[in-house]
Motif scaffolding. Structure first.
Motif, mmCIF file in Angstrom:
data_model
loop_
_atom_site.group_PDB
_atom_site.id
_atom_site.type_symbol
_atom_site.label_atom_id
_atom_site.label_comp_id
_atom_site.label_asym_id
_atom_site.label_seq_id
_atom_site.Cartn_x
_atom_site.Cartn_y
_atom_site.Cartn_z
ATOM 1 N N THR A 25 47.027 37.674 43.823
ATOM 2 C CA THR A 25 47.181 38.846 42.960
ATOM 3 C C THR A 25 45.819 39.420 42.576
ATOM 4 O OG1 THR A 25 49.320 38.118 42.098
ATOM 5 C CG2 THR A 25 48.038 39.612 40.705
ATOM 6 N N THR A 70 44.701 43.149 43.607
ATOM 7 C CA THR A 70 44.358 44.085 42.530
ATOM 8 C C THR A 70 42.943 44.612 42.709
ATOM 9 O OG1 THR A 70 45.822 42.875 41.018
ATOM 10 C CG2 THR A 70 44.231 44.388 40.029
ATOM 11 N N GLU A 71 42.026 43.714 43.050
ATOM 12 C CA GLU A 71 40.632 44.118 43.267
ATOM 13 C C GLU A 71 40.526 45.066 44.454
ATOM 14 O OE1 GLU A 71 36.605 41.673 42.763
ATOM 15 O OE2 GLU A 71 37.667 41.142 44.604
ATOM 16 N N LYS A 108 41.410 48.531 43.443
ATOM 17 C CA LYS A 108 40.326 49.163 42.690
ATOM 18 C C LYS A 108 39.308 49.793 43.638
ATOM 19 C CE LYS A 108 36.283 47.989 39.896
ATOM 20 N NZ LYS A 108 35.558 46.911 39.171
ATOM 21 N N LEU A 123 45.525 49.159 36.790
ATOM 22 C CA LEU A 123 45.457 47.944 37.597
ATOM 23 C C LEU A 123 45.833 46.702 36.808
ATOM 24 C CD1 LEU A 123 42.305 48.759 39.726
ATOM 25 C CD2 LEU A 123 44.700 48.762 40.456
ATOM 26 N N LYS A 124 45.636 46.739 35.505
ATOM 27 C CA LYS A 124 46.089 45.625 34.669
ATOM 28 C C LYS A 124 47.612 45.496 34.745
ATOM 29 C CE LYS A 124 45.973 43.819 29.940
ATOM 30 N NZ LYS A 124 45.622 44.085 28.528
ATOM 31 N N VAL A 142 49.505 46.770 37.240
ATOM 32 C CA VAL A 142 49.812 46.416 38.631
ATOM 33 C C VAL A 142 49.661 44.912 38.837
ATOM 34 C CG1 VAL A 142 48.996 46.640 41.020
ATOM 35 C CG2 VAL A 142 49.264 48.680 39.589
ATOM 36 N N ASN A 143 48.623 44.341 38.224
ATOM 37 C CA ASN A 143 48.393 42.904 38.305
ATOM 38 C C ASN A 143 49.594 42.123 37.770
ATOM 39 O OD1 ASN A 143 46.022 40.806 38.678
ATOM 40 N ND2 ASN A 143 47.047 40.256 36.783
#
Length: 213
Positions: free
Chosen positions: A21, A25-26, A29, A73-74, A76-77
């Motif tokens: 994850t 996620t990274e 970004k 993204l937080k 999405v994570n």
């Protein structure tokens, strides 16, 4: 005395899921930053170079944009951790007419064991260096799309759309049901991009763009 059975580490899958994850996620970004830079959504001066995945990538210095992406993204994570998200889309639209110009689509799939396997399936761990090489290739491909994507000569803005399962926990004050910002089929061209996978997730990428020719 009965033999003592060593307790199996129940956290391997959780750690793998957490690690995967974080990687996915990274990637989102850096992919979002690369798209926003390459497609001129934000001025080139707003970006600075950092080393990532063994290459130079551009990341925004605009605090408002950085905070916006981090907030998205937080969430999405969290959806990745619960297996609730199936697709993430970065849509570039005309600032004036609100016409969708491009849709960068990332399909999110869980890696499944081989069909017909009756035994518990444990895949050999995929080296992180291999995952990073796949990510590096996708980012390079995003950069190279400027050679075939139509030139955007008008001010643009972008939206990020998340497609989730019905069971997903969606913060009502931050996410709302919205227009898919689709491009009419008669005016849409699509190009499949490379993919990458971890032990848990597989990400398939493509870009659809408006073509009036």
């Amino acid at each position: 005395m009965p033999p003592t059975k060593q307790k199996q580490a129940p956290t391997r899958q959780a750690i793998t899921l957490k690690g995967s994850t974080a990687l996915v996620t990274e990637f989102f970004k850096f992919a979002a930053n690369t798209i926003l830079f390459q497609r001129g959504v934000y001025p080139a001066d707003d970006f600075h170079m950092v080393k990532k995945y063994g290459q130079t990538v551009l990341v925004t210095q605009d605090l408002a944009l950085e905070n916006y992406l981090d907030k998205i993204l937080k969430q999405v994570n969290e959806w990745l951790l619960t297996g609730s998200i199936t697709q993430l889309v970065l849509a570039i639209i005309s600032k004036d007419s609100r016409t969708p110009l491009e849709r960068w689509v990332f399909d999110i799939n869980l890696v499944e064991p081989p069909a017909g396997s009756s035994e518990p399936y444990v895949a050999p761990p995929k080296p992180e260096s291999e995952i990073q090489a796949e990510i590096r290739n996708i980012l390079k491909q995003i950069v190279s799309t400027v050679t075939f994507l139509p030139v955007i000569d008008e001010p643009t803005v972008f939206n990020i759309l998340a497609y989730t399962k019905e069971s997903a926990d969606v913060p009502a004050d931050e996410w709302v049901d919205t227009d898919p910002l689709a491009i009419e089929a008669s005016k849409s061209q699509q190009v499949k991009l490379r993919s990458f996978s971890t032990d848990v997730h597989r990400i398939e990428a493509m870009v659809a763009y408006r073509y009036e020719g």
